[in-house]
Write a protein that holds these residues in place. Structure first.
Motif, PDB file in Angstrom:
ATOM      1  N   ALA A  87      45.481 -11.605  34.114  1.00 38.23           N
ATOM      2  CA  ALA A  87      46.566 -12.364  34.742  1.00 38.23           C
ATOM      3  C   ALA A  87      47.345 -13.155  33.698  1.00 38.23           C
ATOM      4  N   THR A  88      46.642 -13.719  32.716  1.00 37.44           N
ATOM      5  CA  THR A  88      47.320 -14.441  31.641  1.00 37.44           C
ATOM      6  C   THR A  88      48.189 -13.500  30.817  1.00 37.44           C
ATOM      7  N   GLU A  89      47.683 -12.306  30.536  1.00 37.35           N
ATOM      8  CA  GLU A  89      48.483 -11.315  29.822  1.00 37.35           C
ATOM      9  C   GLU A  89      49.723 -10.931  30.619  1.00 37.35           C
ATOM     10  N   PHE A  90      49.591 -10.803  31.919  1.00 36.74           N
ATOM     11  CA  PHE A  90      50.717 -10.474  32.788  1.00 36.74           C
ATOM     12  C   PHE A  90      51.794 -11.556  32.681  1.00 36.74           C
ATOM     13  N   LEU A  91      51.392 -12.811  32.789  1.00 33.83           N
ATOM     14  CA  LEU A  91      52.359 -13.912  32.743  1.00 33.83           C
ATOM     15  C   LEU A  91      53.003 -14.016  31.367  1.00 33.83           C
ATOM     16  N   ARG A  92      52.225 -13.753  30.313  1.00 32.41           N
ATOM     17  CA  ARG A  92      52.786 -13.791  28.958  1.00 32.41           C
ATOM     18  C   ARG A  92      53.823 -12.670  28.784  1.00 32.41           C
ATOM     19  N   ALA A  93      53.509 -11.478  29.296  1.00 30.72           N
ATOM     20  CA  ALA A  93      54.454 -10.367  29.197  1.00 30.72           C
ATOM     21  C   ALA A  93      55.705 -10.634  30.021  1.00 30.72           C
ATOM     22  N   LEU A  94      55.539 -11.268  31.171  1.00 32.86           N
ATOM     23  CA  LEU A  94      56.699 -11.590  32.001  1.00 32.86           C
ATOM     24  C   LEU A  94      57.619 -12.577  31.288  1.00 32.86           C
ATOM     25  N   ARG A  95      57.034 -13.568  30.653  1.00 35.34           N
ATOM     26  CA  ARG A  95      57.852 -14.541  29.917  1.00 35.34           C
ATOM     27  C   ARG A  95      58.575 -13.861  28.761  1.00 35.34           C
ATOM     28  N   MET A  96      57.884 -12.976  28.049  1.00 32.22           N
ATOM     29  CA  MET A  96      58.519 -12.248  26.947  1.00 32.22           C
ATOM     30  C   MET A  96      59.642 -11.362  27.453  1.00 32.22           C
ATOM     31  N   HIS A  97      59.422 -10.727  28.602  1.00 32.12           N
ATOM     32  CA  HIS A  97      60.439  -9.845  29.172  1.00 32.12           C
ATOM     33  C   HIS A  97      61.707 -10.619  29.501  1.00 32.12           C
ATOM     34  N   ARG A  98      61.563 -11.810  30.013  1.00 29.28           N
ATOM     35  CA  ARG A  98      62.732 -12.619  30.352  1.00 29.28           C
ATOM     36  C   ARG A  98      63.409 -13.164  29.106  1.00 29.28           C
ATOM     37  N   GLU A  99      62.617 -13.556  28.114  1.00 31.71           N
ATOM     38  CA  GLU A  99      63.204 -14.122  26.900  1.00 31.71           C
ATOM     39  C   GLU A  99      63.952 -13.088  26.078  1.00 31.71           C
ATOM     40  N   THR A 100      63.550 -11.821  26.171  1.00 28.64           N
ATOM     41  CA  THR A 100      64.196 -10.767  25.381  1.00 28.64           C
ATOM     42  C   THR A 100      65.335 -10.090  26.136  1.00 28.64           C
ATOM     43  N   GLY A 101      65.710 -10.637  27.282  1.00 29.55           N
ATOM     44  CA  GLY A 101      66.826 -10.074  28.030  1.00 29.55           C
ATOM     45  C   GLY A 101      66.478  -8.899  28.874  1.00 29.55           C
ATOM     46  N   GLY A 102      65.198  -8.673  29.140  1.00 25.11           N
ATOM     47  CA  GLY A 102      64.793  -7.538  29.960  1.00 25.11           C
ATOM     48  C   GLY A 102      65.171  -7.677  31.405  1.00 25.11           C
ATOM     49  N   GLY A 103      65.482  -8.888  31.829  1.00 28.43           N
ATOM     50  CA  GLY A 103      65.857  -9.081  33.224  1.00 28.43           C
ATOM     51  C   GLY A 103      67.334  -8.921  33.476  1.00 28.43           C
TER      52      GLY A 103
ATOM     53  N   GLY B  84      67.572  -3.616  26.953  1.00 31.00           N
ATOM     54  CA  GLY B  84      66.978  -2.357  26.522  1.00 31.00           C
ATOM     55  C   GLY B  84      66.402  -2.462  25.130  1.00 31.00           C
ATOM     56  N   SER B  85      66.109  -3.705  24.685  1.00 29.73           N
ATOM     57  CA  SER B  85      65.610  -3.907  23.336  1.00 29.73           C
ATOM     58  C   SER B  85      64.165  -3.444  23.239  1.00 29.73           C
ATOM     59  N   GLU B  86      63.734  -3.316  21.996  1.00 31.55           N
ATOM     60  CA  GLU B  86      62.356  -2.900  21.738  1.00 31.55           C
ATOM     61  C   GLU B  86      61.371  -3.899  22.328  1.00 31.55           C
ATOM     62  N   GLU B  87      61.695  -5.195  22.208  1.00 30.67           N
ATOM     63  CA  GLU B  87      60.788  -6.219  22.714  1.00 30.67           C
ATOM     64  C   GLU B  87      60.673  -6.166  24.234  1.00 30.67           C
ATOM     65  N   SER B  88      61.796  -5.948  24.918  1.00 35.56           N
ATOM     66  CA  SER B  88      61.743  -5.890  26.379  1.00 35.56           C
ATOM     67  C   SER B  88      60.989  -4.660  26.857  1.00 35.56           C
ATOM     68  N   VAL B  89      61.106  -3.554  26.124  1.00 34.68           N
ATOM     69  CA  VAL B  89      60.352  -2.352  26.482  1.00 34.68           C
ATOM     70  C   VAL B  89      58.855  -2.598  26.308  1.00 34.68           C
ATOM     71  N   ASP B  90      58.473  -3.261  25.214  1.00 30.86           N
ATOM     72  CA  ASP B  90      57.068  -3.588  25.003  1.00 30.86           C
ATOM     73  C   ASP B  90      56.555  -4.541  26.076  1.00 30.86           C
ATOM     74  N   ALA B  91      57.398  -5.480  26.470  1.00 30.78           N
ATOM     75  CA  ALA B  91      56.995  -6.428  27.510  1.00 30.78           C
ATOM     76  C   ALA B  91      56.787  -5.722  28.842  1.00 30.78           C
ATOM     77  N   ALA B  92      57.683  -4.794  29.178  1.00 28.08           N
ATOM     78  CA  ALA B  92      57.517  -4.040  30.419  1.00 28.08           C
ATOM     79  C   ALA B  92      56.255  -3.193  30.387  1.00 28.08           C
ATOM     80  N   ARG B  93      55.947  -2.636  29.216  1.00 28.23           N
ATOM     81  CA  ARG B  93      54.711  -1.852  29.078  1.00 28.23           C
ATOM     82  C   ARG B  93      53.491  -2.753  29.266  1.00 28.23           C
ATOM     83  N   ALA B  94      53.538  -3.975  28.721  1.00 27.36           N
ATOM     84  CA  ALA B  94      52.423  -4.910  28.889  1.00 27.36           C
ATOM     85  C   ALA B  94      52.279  -5.341  30.344  1.00 27.36           C
ATOM     86  N   LEU B  95      53.389  -5.491  31.043  1.00 30.19           N
ATOM     87  CA  LEU B  95      53.330  -5.806  32.472  1.00 30.19           C
ATOM     88  C   LEU B  95      52.615  -4.704  33.234  1.00 30.19           C
TER      89      LEU B  95
END
Length: 387
Positions: A29-45, A50-61
């Motif tokens: 659950a902590t990993e999920f929340l960390r990935a969600l925060r990264m996804h939002r910070e990298t513009g994935g929302g 479509g950045s590399e970081e947002s793709v990695d964050a979505a994969r972690a989610l």
């Protein structure tokens, strides 16, 4: 350092209790929340995410959602029934929605690489556009009047649409010279047709994922995961219950499903079993693939159950990695073959295009058969080696 000596008469000696399950779920659950925060910070929302970081964050989610859902399934007798049965379908929905965009991109890359391999044109995808085809080949035959000729002309210069990943653009630099010249007209037009269909599907999947991540349904899932990160709804009996029987039941289900597979046939190379029903008029997926897909899911449940029991410091089971890779390859080849068959059903395509797609479909069904053979070899080897 004092060593702990286990009493052989103690039925709980060496037991793994509900505390291990609670710790595992909190960590995921902590990993999920960390990935969600990264996804939002990298513009994935956003539509431009479509950045590399947002793709990695979505994969972690996806990775965390799968592990939480699998653990809720395997160890459900030790968890609050109403809570676990309510959140499991939501986690499956989220994981499946986020996986679609990556699946379409990987499928397109797989098919285009196969087209080049079958044509003897060794061109790397990074050296060409998204279709992996030289511009001259993509527009060849434009005056034939067929539908896919027009498709090839449009695909020759694909421009990223709003909400479409940035890597779907035109080539960054000129294409390399293939070993045996450009692709044939049929193969080039087949690649352009696949590019058009799968890029459109990928764009739609990207938009669907963005809508899902901004929906109230997803926010409800995130709220539940946030609560899970601090409080796991275990039953009163979970504190003293042993997790090993439940994990063993997951392994038994996997073993039973593998026993039902035609491993004897799969153990013979070039058995052509995967080509049966290849000319069936039914556009549904191959019925013979379903048991293999089920084994893949059960293998994942078993692997995640082992993670709960042993944690990060547990032994790495090489056989699970090998069989899992074979089943992933089986899934990818099966879906790629279905995509080639679907493209071949496009109305009014040229005979050369249909022929290229037919060869591509047969090639991917052979890949299905090869993956089954590899699985059989890995599974039988671990069965013989098991003490």
């Amino acid at each position: 350092m004092a060593q702990q000596h286990l009493d052989p008469t103690d039925p709980m000696a060496g037991a793994v209790t509900g505390d291990a399950l609670a710790g595992y779920l909190r960590a995921q659950a902590t990993e999920f929340l960390r990935a969600l925060r990264m996804h939002r910070e990298t513009g994935g929302g956003t539509a431009n995410g479509g950045s590399e970081e947002s793709v990695d964050a979505a994969r972690a989610l996806r990775r965390s959602a799968r592990r939480i859902s699998a653990s809720l399934h395997t160890f459900r007798p030790l968890l609050d029934t109403d809570w676990s049965e309510a959140i499991r379908p939501e986690l499956a929905w989220l994981s499946g929605t986020l996986a679609l965009e990556h699946a379409y991109a990987a499928r397109l890359e797989r098919l285009l690489l196969a087209l080049h391999r079958l044509s003897g044109a060794a061109v790397l995808p990074a050296q060409t556009g998204i279709a992996g085809l030289p511009a001259a080949s993509r527009t060849a035959g434009a005056g034939s009047g067929s539908t896919d000729a027009a498709t090839g002309g449009r695909a020759a210069g694909v421009v990223p649409q709003k909400g479409e990943p940035a890597d779907a653009g035109p080539p960054a630099h000129p294409a390399a010279t293939p070993e045996r010249g450009n692709l044939t007209v049929g193969a080039a037009k087949a690649g352009a047709l696949l590019e058009r269909q799968l890029t459109l599907a990928r764009t739609r999947a990207h938009s669907t994922a963005l809508q899902a991540l901004g929906s109230s349904r997803f926010h409800a899932v995130a709220d539940n995961i946030a609560v899970l990160a601090s409080e796991v709804p275990l039953t009163p009996a979970a504190a003293t219950a042993d997790l090993r029987p439940l994990a063993g039941a997951a392994e038994e289900r996997l073993t039973d499903a593998v026993t039902a597979l035609p491993l004897v046939t799969a153990g013979h190379p070039y058995n052509a079993e995967a080509l049966i029903h290849g000319l069936s008029p039914d556009p549904a997926p191959h019925p013979q693939d379903a048991p293999w897909h089920q084994v893949r899911l059960l293998l994942r449940l078993h692997r995640y159950a082992r993670e709960v029991l042993h944690g990060d410091s547990g032994p790495v089971d090489v056989r699970l990695l090998a069989t899992g890779q074979s089943l992933n390859r089986h899934r990818d080849a099966s879906e790629a073959a279905a995509a080639a068959a679907q493209a071949a059903r496009t109305p009014r395509i040229a005979p050369a295009t249909a022929y290229a797609l037919g060869v591509l479909h047969a090639d991917q069904r052979h890949e299905v058969e090869a993956a089954r053979f590899a699985f059989q070899q890995s599974w039988e080897r671990q069965t013989v080696g098991t003490p």
